[in-house]
Design an enzyme around this catalytic site. Structure first.
Site, short mmCIF file in Angstrom:
data_model
loop_
_atom_site.label_atom_id
_atom_site.label_comp_id
_atom_site.label_asym_id
_atom_site.label_seq_id
_atom_site.Cartn_x
_atom_site.Cartn_y
_atom_site.Cartn_z
N ASP B 9 0.86 -1.18 0.00
CA ASP B 9 0.00 0.00 0.00
C ASP B 9 0.90 1.23 0.00
O ASP B 9 1.82 1.34 0.82
CB ASP B 9 -0.88 -0.04 1.27
CG ASP B 9 -2.03 0.95 1.19
OD1 ASP B 9 -2.17 1.62 0.15
OD2 ASP B 9 -2.77 1.05 2.18
N ASP B 103 -3.33 2.57 -5.75
CA ASP B 103 -2.15 2.58 -4.89
C ASP B 103 -2.05 1.41 -3.94
O ASP B 103 -1.26 1.45 -3.01
CB ASP B 103 -2.09 3.90 -4.11
CG ASP B 103 -3.27 4.04 -3.16
OD1 ASP B 103 -4.33 3.43 -3.43
OD2 ASP B 103 -3.13 4.74 -2.16
N GLU B 104 -2.83 0.37 -4.12
CA GLU B 104 -2.62 -0.81 -3.28
C GLU B 104 -2.97 -2.07 -4.04
O GLU B 104 -3.79 -2.05 -4.96
CB GLU B 104 -3.42 -0.72 -1.98
CG GLU B 104 -4.90 -0.56 -2.15
CD GLU B 104 -5.67 -0.64 -0.84
OE1 GLU B 104 -5.35 -1.50 0.00
OE2 GLU B 104 -6.61 0.15 -0.67
#
Lengths: 368, 410
Positions: B9, B103-104
């Site tokens: 993350d 983003d993860e």
């Protein structure tokens, strides 16, 4: 115009027209049939500007003349008449009276003069052909015709005379292709192949199905095809354009060739396709030594597999296919065994009868 | 088989990208958000978090709580680019990458251990590479199951990693509050707490039937999670349900022409992501959010699957033509639905190969020189959305020169 005709005879004439007449058209008269009473009998003509059929029927004509009436409504009426005979009589203003026993109908018609003229029967050299063979050729290719209107060249079957009185029929929708070559003795005097439109082909099939063994004749003029059988003439406009170079996409013989019992292959495909991802009909077909394995999976439902014992010695390979395309071909094959050739996972699969490529189907894989 | 799953993350992703690109923002409290009165916080840098600012909070409240914070307008194209780089690094260690957002992602590295070392070593190497090549901080959780990996990465933040030792998932989870369990919302949490179940360990210790009785079938699932039983697999992007791109405009836009430019840019972005993931789509969806915040979606199914931006754009414009436009529009979005379905290959090529080669060449140029290096003419105009982003960025006090258009920007 006034004549008396057997109800069955009129029903047959109108039945033949049903596939041709256009119901949703800007030209209302194209929903009608032209009924023409001449000296020797009655002709019923249906025409959609591309395909026309003229069907001759015996009748007792008391007054010659012509009128057009709705193909659909009159067909419905004729199917429900009480007696074996029916009388049609033209009244003023193109009304038509239909009488059978105690039943009377007064139908709105349109003037015969407004009915578009069929293309003249040009000097097409007619060739006597075997109905059953022609029927077989249609059955083995028609399913592969494209229904995508934007690819109108593919909206028909390619009819290509070959050497030695043979004729090839080829259909493709851009994803799969079916080719059949049979003897249709006679010289069509064609310079190359022609494209017979889907609708015309299906009408042809319908007429052949009526009496497969009847003597039939087929011929081609510049831009139209002519089909005759006793009491019936069909003309149709051919699709104008260049059929793709189909030979290029038929692969050479592959060493990955399996001999597969057709019925088991067909049944397994139908079963396994039940779990293919949403309406895609995608299945994986794998070959390993003497085993054909068909699998599918659907993220929402689960997965399925089935094995069929086959004769196969080539290396292991798995290719994705639209099961529908394979099923269509297998349903058209008569032999108990079918040969299935694969290249790699991006190359087409080829189906044909063992040792006989006169009927060959090519199916492009799916990336599954 | 025992699995090794990473949850990676990015830390305060949008804010970190801004700090990376503008030295003046480094070490400062940064809020990335839209309009100061009507928008929400999209990201908050770690410097501003002590003031209670977090993402999804209304901007008006955020600026009240942290009046000293520097507010930066979002530059979605910069985030998308960073995201693509990060995911490329992910895919260098395993094909099993399941993106959860820009983003993860979850990574199943079970099969990578022999090549790249222990799961913890892989996580460290990934984070180092992201720091070196993308210059952004990331945190990672390592566990045998997805659910625990996600919690572990959360506990490791910022810029750290945490491993749940093999066989100790249950012990790791036990002291955590029940609210950490996936699927436990405020209402369920209340129910559980009312029965004295405050920690995940409490839930794990209950009879499963007791939970099923109180919570229905969901109860069984909670019990399994609480006991560290989570057999969900990492589903790579191939199986993702959709890829989409949408932008909220600085000012509401009026008229088709103004919207088409954005649709074009969005369609091209979606197509690029499709190609990167190696999937195609048959279903194109258009989303419009109007000035009154009402939203509509319209979708269409293509004849054949595609990963070509122009095809997506044409489909989106066709949908736009049929959508009501009697008020201004504040957001447009283009998404590709129904991905990774089987693709029927054609018998005849018909020019498809050329488009493919063209896109591959454009992708290569974009990889090397940045996505602004080659753009379509409509997007090269001043009103292009990417430029707008930069414009907004400068107004927000940044000093970075607008990068689109110059191949040597990077």
């Amino acid at each position: 115009m006034e004549f008396r005709i057997a109800t069955d005879e009129l029903r047959k004439a109108l039945y033949r027209a049903q596939g041709i007449v256009e119901r949703k058209t800007t030209m209302p008269i194209l929903a009608n049939v032209l009924v023409n009473a001449g000296k020797s009998g009655v002709t019923v003509t249906a025409f959609d500007l591309d395909i026309g059929i003229v069907s001759d029927h015996p009748a007792e004509v008391t007054k010659q003349g012509a009128v057009t009436v709705s193909a659909k409504y009159v067909f419905d009426i004729v199917q429900n008449l009480p007696e074996q005979f029916v009388t049609l009589k033209k009244l003023p203003n193109n009304y038509v009276e239909i009488s059978s026993g105690s039943a009377h109908f007064k139908i709105v018609g349109m003037a015969a003069e407004e009915f578009p003229k069929l293309p003249k029967e040009e000097n097409a050299p007619l060739v006597k052909v075997a109905g059953p063979v022609l029927l077989e050729m249609i059955r083995k290719t028609a399913f592969a015709i494209s229904s995508d209107e934007t690819r109108y060249i593919l909206n028909g079957v390619y009819f290509e005379p070959r050497e030695g009185g043979k004729v090839r029929m080829v259909a493709t929708d851009g994803h799969r292709l079916a080719l059949v070559e049979r003897e249709l003795a006679g010289d069509f005097k064609l310079k190359g192949g022609v494209i017979i439109p889907r609708k015309g082909l299906y009408e042809l099939k319908r007429l052949l199905d009526e009496a497969p063994d009847a003597e039939v004749q087929l011929g081609f003029a510049e831009s139209s095809a002519l089909f005759k059988k006793p009491g019936l003439t069909m003309v149709m406009r051919l699709i104008d354009g260049q059929f793709p170079e189909y030979q290029r996409v038929i692969p050479k013989e592959s060493d990955k060739q399996a001999l597969i019992p057709k019925t088991q292959f067909l049944d397994a495909l139908k079963r396994i396709a039940l779990l293919s991802a949403e309406k895609s009909n995608a299945v994986r077909v794998g070959l390993s030594e003497n085993v054909l394995r068909i699998t599918s999976n659907n993220p929402d439902l689960g997965e399925a597999k089935d094995d069929v014992a086959v004769t196969y010695k080539g290396g292991e390979i798995t290719v994705g296919f639209n099961a529908r395309y394979l099923i269509d071909v297998l349903s058209a094959v008569e032999s108990d065994q079918v040969a299935f050739e694969l290249g790699d996972e991006h190359s087409p699969g080829v189906l044909h009868q063992p040792g006989d490529r006169s009927y060959t189907a090519v199916v492009m894989p799916m990336r599954v | 088989m025992q699995r090794a799953i990473l949850h990676v993350d990015m830390d305060a992703f949008y804010a970190s990208v801004e700090q990376r690109d503008d030295p003046a923002l480094r070490g400062k409290p940064v809020i990335v958000g839209g309009h100061p009165t009507r928008g929400v916080v999209l990201a908050a840098s770690y410097e501003v978090r002590p003031f209670g600012v977090h993402s999804a909070m209304p901007m008006s409240r955020a600026v009240k709580q942290a009046p000293h914070a520097i507010v930066v307008r979002p530059r979605f194209s910069a985030y998308a680019e960073a995201s693509e780089q990060v995911f490329e690094i992910f895919s260098s260690v395993t094909p099993l990458v399941e993106p959860l957002s820009l983003d993860e992602a979850f990574l199943d590295v079970t099969g990578s251990v022999t090549l790249f070392g222990t799961p913890a070593a892989i996580a460290r190497a990934l984070r180092e590479r992201i720091a070196r090549e993308v210059r952004l901080p990331a945190s990672a959780g390592i566990a045998e199951v997805k659910f625990a990996a996600k919690i572990a990465s959360d506990l490791a933040k910022p810029n750290g990693q945490r491993e749940v030792p093999v066989g100790q998932t249950r012990e790791f989870l036990a002291p955590l509050p029940v609210g950490r369990l996936w699927g436990v919302g405020p209402k369920t949490e209340e129910t559980l707490k009312a029965h004295g179940l405050g920690t995940i360990g409490d839930v794990a210790a209950r009879e499963v039937d007791w939970l099923v009785h109180r919570l229905g079938d969901g109860g069984r699932h909670l019990w399994q999670l609480a006991n560290g039983l989570d057999d969900r697999e990492v589903v790579p992007d191939r199986d993702a349900k959709s890829v989409g791109s949408e932008d909220t405009f600085e000012e509401d836009l009026e008229g088709k022409a103004a919207l088409e430019v954005h649709l074009h840019s969005q369609a091209l972005r979606v197509a690029r992501r499709l190609r990167r993931a190696g999937v195609k789509t048959r279903v194109v969806q258009l989303k419009l959010k109007y000035a009154d915040f009402s939203a509509i979606t319209r979708r269409t199914t293509l004849e054949t699957p595609t990963d070509d931006g122009q095809v997506l754009y044409r489909a989106a414009v066709a949908l736009l033509n049929r959508a009501p436009l009697d008020q201004k529009v504040r957001l447009t979005g283009v998404s590709a639905q129904d991905l990774g379905g089987a693709e029927q290959l054609p018998l005849f090529d018909e020019g498809r190969g050329r488009t493919q080669r063209l896109n591959a060449a454009l992708d290569k140029i974009a990889d090397r020189f940045g996505r602004g290096a080659v753009v379509t003419a409509d997007l090269a105009e001043e009103s292009a959305p990417d430029d707008e982003d930069d414009e907004a960025r400068r107004q927000a006090g940044g000093s970075r020169s607008p990068g689109n258009g110059s191949p040597f920007d990077r």
